[in-house]
Design a protein around this motif. Structure first.
Motif, short mmCIF file in Angstrom:
data_model
loop_
_atom_site.label_atom_id
_atom_site.label_comp_id
_atom_site.label_asym_id
_atom_site.label_seq_id
_atom_site.Cartn_x
_atom_site.Cartn_y
_atom_site.Cartn_z
N VAL A 1 32.64 41.72 38.42
CA VAL A 1 34.01 41.27 38.19
C VAL A 1 34.69 42.28 37.27
O VAL A 1 34.03 43.18 36.74
N ASP A 2 35.97 42.14 37.09
CA ASP A 2 36.70 43.04 36.21
C ASP A 2 37.25 42.25 35.03
O ASP A 2 38.25 41.54 35.14
N LEU A 3 36.57 42.37 33.88
CA LEU A 3 37.00 41.69 32.67
C LEU A 3 37.65 42.65 31.67
O LEU A 3 38.04 42.25 30.58
N PHE A 4 37.72 43.91 32.05
CA PHE A 4 38.12 44.95 31.10
C PHE A 4 39.56 44.79 30.61
O PHE A 4 39.87 45.11 29.47
N LEU B 1 29.68 31.67 26.47
CA LEU B 1 30.83 30.77 26.66
C LEU B 1 32.14 31.55 26.68
O LEU B 1 33.07 31.19 27.42
N HIS B 2 32.24 32.60 25.85
CA HIS B 2 33.45 33.43 25.88
C HIS B 2 33.61 34.12 27.24
O HIS B 2 34.72 34.18 27.79
N ILE B 3 32.49 34.62 27.79
CA ILE B 3 32.55 35.29 29.10
C ILE B 3 32.89 34.28 30.19
O ILE B 3 33.70 34.57 31.08
N VAL B 4 32.28 33.09 30.14
CA VAL B 4 32.57 32.06 31.14
C VAL B 4 34.04 31.68 31.10
O VAL B 4 34.68 31.51 32.15
N SER B 5 34.60 31.55 29.89
CA SER B 5 36.03 31.23 29.78
C SER B 5 36.88 32.30 30.45
O SER B 5 37.87 32.00 31.12
N ALA B 6 36.48 33.56 30.25
CA ALA B 6 37.22 34.66 30.89
C ALA B 6 37.08 34.61 32.40
O ALA B 6 38.04 34.85 33.14
N LEU B 7 35.87 34.28 32.88
CA LEU B 7 35.66 34.19 34.33
C LEU B 7 36.49 33.08 34.95
O LEU B 7 36.90 33.17 36.11
N ASN B 8 36.73 32.03 34.18
CA ASN B 8 37.51 30.91 34.70
C ASN B 8 39.00 31.22 34.78
O ASN B 8 39.75 30.46 35.38
N ARG B 9 39.41 32.32 34.13
CA ARG B 9 40.79 32.75 34.30
C ARG B 9 40.88 33.50 35.61
O ARG B 9 40.21 34.50 35.82
N SER B 10 41.70 33.01 36.51
CA SER B 10 41.70 33.48 37.91
C SER B 10 41.87 34.98 38.05
O SER B 10 41.35 35.58 38.97
N SER B 11 42.57 35.61 37.11
CA SER B 11 42.83 37.05 37.24
C SER B 11 41.56 37.88 37.12
O SER B 11 41.51 39.03 37.55
N ASN B 12 40.49 37.29 36.58
CA ASN B 12 39.27 38.06 36.34
C ASN B 12 38.24 37.97 37.46
O ASN B 12 37.22 38.63 37.41
N ILE B 13 38.46 37.12 38.47
CA ILE B 13 37.46 36.97 39.51
C ILE B 13 37.79 37.82 40.74
O ILE B 13 37.11 37.76 41.74
N ARG B 14 38.83 38.61 40.66
CA ARG B 14 39.23 39.45 41.78
C ARG B 14 38.55 40.81 41.70
O ARG B 14 38.83 41.59 40.80
N ALA B 15 37.64 41.06 42.62
CA ALA B 15 36.83 42.27 42.56
C ALA B 15 37.35 43.37 43.47
O ALA B 15 36.91 44.51 43.39
N ILE B 16 38.28 43.05 44.39
CA ILE B 16 38.80 44.04 45.33
C ILE B 16 40.23 44.41 44.92
O ILE B 16 41.15 43.58 45.00
N HIS B 17 40.41 45.62 44.44
CA HIS B 17 41.74 46.10 44.03
C HIS B 17 42.49 46.59 45.27
O HIS B 17 42.00 47.46 46.00
N CYS B 18 43.68 46.06 45.41
CA CYS B 18 44.40 46.27 46.67
C CYS B 18 45.78 46.87 46.44
O CYS B 18 46.47 46.53 45.46
#
Length: 647
Positions: A322-325, A395-412
C-alpha cells in the motif's frame, strides 16, 4: 452491614469532618437508625478504636472527634488495617480468588485454618486450590512459602508481587458492568473490579491526586492509563501499609520531570492516607508515570527523526503493498507516539496494551510487517520495542489503512478531452468501482509524453485518439460496462503475471523442513547454523534473534511464530518454513509452525510479495490450518498461489 464495618465507616466520617455532626446526620450517612448510632458511640469496643481521642458532645449541636496528630495517625492505621487486611471472598464460587486476595493483603503468613474458614471447606480439600494459586503466582515470578506451624505467605520481589496484584485485579470476574459516579474517565469495569479489593473512599481520594499529576506534567493520560495509575497507586498504599516496599531502580534518573511529579504524589498520598512511604517508592511512581500514554505529549517529545520515520513508513508500505507515504496524519501520530515509546523502552518500562492479543489475531499481517521493519529505528536508538509497543504502532498503521486514500496501490493517469465534468465523473466511477486504483493526475491528450507513460502503473485514455501500450486502456468517456470490464481484465492479467513471476522465484527464497525439536532454543540454534552454513547469514545472526525475543515475543498466534534477526547479519534473504511434529512452548504460546525470516537490507520486491502472501494466509484460522497440512515445498507452493487467486 457488619458492626465492625459500620464502626470503621463512623470513624472515617468523624476523622474527615471538622465541624459538629448530629446523630441524625451520622445515621443517614451510615444508613442505620439514630438509636444504633447512639449505641455504637457508647460501645466500649468502639471507644477503644479511638486510641485515646475524645468524642466532644454538645447538646442540640452535635458530635465532633478531638484528637492529636499522633492519635489521628493511629486511627488511620486502624482504618487501613480494616480495609486492606480483612479479606472477604471476591466471588463465592471462586476459591482461588479468595486465597490470593488474602495473601496479597496480609503482612504475615496465613494458616490453613484461616483459609478453610474463609472458604467454608475442610483443610484437606485446600490442596488443589493452593496449587492453582501457586501456578498463577509462578507466571509472575512469585511463589508460595509454606512453613510448618506458621502457615503460607506470598514471596517474591516486590515489583513482581505488585505486577501479580495488578493483573489479578484486572482479571477479577464481575457480574455486570455498572456506571461509576466517581469520574467519567475511570473505566466502569475497572472501577467495579477495584471495589472488590479497595473501599470507595480510597479510590475516590486517589482520583484528584492522579489528576494533579496531569496538571504538573501539562498533559492528560489516556483513559485506560488514567485508571491504571489509580489502581497501581491503590496497590502501593496496600503494600506500604503492610511494610512491603520497592527496591530503588538506579536505571531511572532523578532529574526527569516525572521524578518531581512522583515526589509530589508521594507527599500527597502520605498526607491524605496518613501513611509513611519510603523514598524508594518515588522511583516506582516515576516508572508508572513514564509507562502511561498521553492524549498529547509534552513539547520535548514532539520532534522525531523524520528521515528515519519516513523510511519506516516506506518499508511498511512495501511490505503491505500500500502507499502510506503521503499520509500526514499517520506521520504525525507515529511521531507523537515514538518519542515517549522509545523513552519507555530505554528505561525498560512497558506500557500495558489491553488489545495486544486481539491485535495479533485480527491484524496479523500488519503486526508482522511492523515487527520485521522497525529494526532501523531500534538500531539507531539502541533499544528493542516490546510486543505492547509494537501493538500500539500497529493500531496507528491500521487506522491509516482504514483511510480509503491509503489502500489504492495502482497509480493511474487519466487522459480526457471532454471537460472537467466528465473528468470528475470518470474519476468517481473508476475509484468507486476499483478501490485499488487512484487517479492521481488528469491531462489533455496533447499533454501526453513518453515520460508519463513510464511514470504510471495504469493510464486510462477516454479520448478519441487511440493509444497503445501495455499499461494503457482505451475507455469510453461515458465509462460504460465495457470500460469497466477492460479494467477488470487488465488487473487480473497483472496479478497473473506477478503470480507467474513469483512461481519462478519461489524456490530461491523458501526452504521447507519437518522437525521434532523439543524446545525453542534448539530450533533457533539448528536453523541459524543451517543458514550460516548455506551462506544466508553471518554468525552474528543467531545472537540478534535472541536479542529480539528477549524483548518481544515473535509468536503471532494460531500456533505460528516468526523469529527474525538483524538485517546487518543477512547475506541473502530467505524464509525457512519449519513444521514441527509436536508443538513447543514459545513464550506464552504453543507453536507448531515456524517461519524463520532472514530479511536483508537489499530485500527484493519478489521476496516481499512471497513473505506478504505467507503472512496473509496465517492471518486466517482456516487458511493456517490448511497450510499446516502441507507436507512438502511443492504442496506449499501450490497452496500459496492457488489460494491467492481465490482470495
Amino acid at each position: 452491614m457488619k458492626k465492625s464495618q459500620r464502626w470503621m465507616q463512623l470513624l472515617n466520617i468523624l476523622l474527615e469532618e471538622k465541624n459538629f455532626l448530629t446523630v441524625a446526620q451520622l445515621a443517614k450517612q451510615v444508613e442505620v437508625s439514630t438509636r444504633t448510632v447512639h449505641s455504637d458511640l457508647q460501645d466500649p469496643g468502639f471507644l477503644q478504636l479511638l486510641h485515646g481521642a475524645e468524642l466532644i458532645k454538645k447538646p442540640n449541636i452535635g458530635i465532633r472527634l478531638s484528637c492529636t496528630e499522633k492519635q489521628k495517625e493511629a486511627i488511620y492505621r486502624q482504618l487501613q488495617k480494616h480495609c486492606f487486611e480483612v479479606s472477604e471472598p471476591v466471588e463465592n464460587d471462586n476459591d482461588m480468588h479468595t486465597i490470593l486476595n488474602m495473601l496479597l493483603k496480609s503482612s504475615s503468613s496465613i494458616k490453613l485454618d484461616n483459609f478453610a474458614a474463609a472458604l467454608y471447606r475442610s483443610k484437606s480439600s485446600l490442596a488443589p486450590v493452593l496449587e492453582q494459586v501457586e501456578q498463577l503466582a509462578e507466571k509472575y515470578n512469585c511463589s508460595l512459602m509454606k512453613k510448618a506451624n506458621y502457615g503460607i505467605s506470598l514471596e517474591g520481589k516486590e515489583d513482581d508481587i505488585r505486577n501479580l496484584f495488578y493483573h489479578y485485579v484486572e482479571a477479577l470476574p464481575i457480574q455486570k458492568s455498572q456506571h461509576n459516579d466517581l469520574d467519567i474517565r475511570l473505566p466502569d469495569e475497572l472501577y467495579q473490579r477495584m471495589r472488590l479489593m479497595f473501599d470507595d473512599q480510597t479510590i475516590r481520594l486517589m482520583i484528584p491526586i492522579v489528576k494533579a499529576s496531569e496538571i504538573n506534567l501539562n498533559t492528560h493520560y489516556c483513559d485506560y492509563d488514567f485508571g491504571m495509575l489509580i489502581l497501581k497507586c491503590c496497590i502501593l498504599i496496600v503494600r506500604c501499609q503492610l511494610g512491603r516496599f520497592m527496591q530503588q531502580h538506579p536505571s531511572i534518573q532523578a532529574d526527569l520531570q516525572e521524578y518531581y511529579v512522583a515526589t509530589i504524589m508521594k507527599l500527597k498520598i502520605e498526607q491524605v492516607f496518613h501513611i509513611t512511604i519510603p523514598e524508594q517508592e518515588i522511583y516506582y511512581l516515576e516508572r508508572v508515570i513514564i509507562s502511561t500514554r498521553k492524549q498529547y505529549n509534552q513539547e520535548q517529545f514532539q520532534d522525531f527523526d523524520n528521515v528515519m520515520l519516513d523510511k519506516f513508513i516506506q518499508l511498511v508500505s512495501e511490505r503491505l503493498n500500500v502507499d502510506l507515504f503521503d499520509d500526514p496524519q499517520l506521520k504525525q501520530n507515529l511521531s507523537n507516539h515514538m518519542k515517549p515509546a522509545i523513552r519507555r523502552m530505554k528505561y525498560g518500562i512497558s506500557s500495558e496494551n489491553p488489545l495486544l492479543e486481539a491485535i495479533k489475531t485480527k491484524y496479523t499481517e500488519v503486526y508482522v510487517a511492523i515487527m520485521t521493519t522497525i529494526d532501523k529505528i531500534e538500531e539507531k536508538e539502541h533499544i528493542y520495542f516490546d510486543a505492547n509497543e509494537l501493538g500500539f504502532i500497529c493500531l496507528h498503521i491500521v487506522s491509516a489503512l482504514n483511510r480509503s486514500s491509503n489502500i489504492r496501490a495502482i497509480h493511474c493517469l487519466l487522459i480526457c478531452d471532454a471537460g472537467i465534468t466528465f473528468e470528475a465523473y470518470i474519476k468517481s466511477m473508476v475509484e468507486s468501482a476499483f478501490r485499488e486504483i487512484e487517479i492521481v493526475q488528469t491531462i489533455r491528450s496533447h499533454e501526453m509524453t513518453t515520460e508519463m507513460e513510464r511514470a504510471y502503473d495504469l493510464i486510462l485514455n477516454s479520448t478519441k485518439h487511440r493509444l497503445h501500450a501495455p499499461n494503457i486502456i482505451n475507455i469510453d468517456h461515458l465509462f460504460t460496462e465495457s470500460s469497466s470490464s477492460q479494467i477488470r481484465h487488465w488487473i487480473f492479467a497483472r496479478e497473473i503475471k506477478h503470480t507467474l513471476e513469483l512461481r519462478t522465484l519461489f524456490d530461491s527464497y523458501l526452504c521447507y523442513f519437518q522437525d521434532n525439536c523439543e524446545d525453542r532454543t534448539s530450533l533457533i540454534h539448528t536453523y541459524c547454523s543451517y543458514m550460516v552454513d548455506n551462506g544466508y547469514v553471518t554468525e552474528d545472526f543467531e545472537e540478534s534473534v535472541y536479542d529480539r525475543i528477549r524483548y518481544s515475543s515473535t509468536a503471532i498466534g494460531r500456533g505460528v511464530a516468526v523469529p527474525h534477526g538483524t538485517k546487518k547479519a543477512v547475506l541473502n534473504s530467505v524464509i525457512l518454513i519449519i513444521k514441527l511434529s509436536n508443538a513447543i512452548a514459545w513464550d506464552d504460546q504453543l507453536v507448531d509452525l515456524v517461519f524463520f525470516a532472514a530479511i536483508g537490507e537489499d530485500i527484493s520486491t519478489e521476496y516481499s510479495k512471497i513473505f506478504r502472501r505467507i503472512v496473509r494466509i496465517v492471518s486466517d484460522d482456516e487458511q493456517t490450518y490448511m497450510l499446516k497440512s502441507c507436507n512438502s515445498l511443492e504442496e506449499i507452493r501450490k497452496f500459496l498461489f492457488d489460494t491467492e487467486q481465490k482470495m
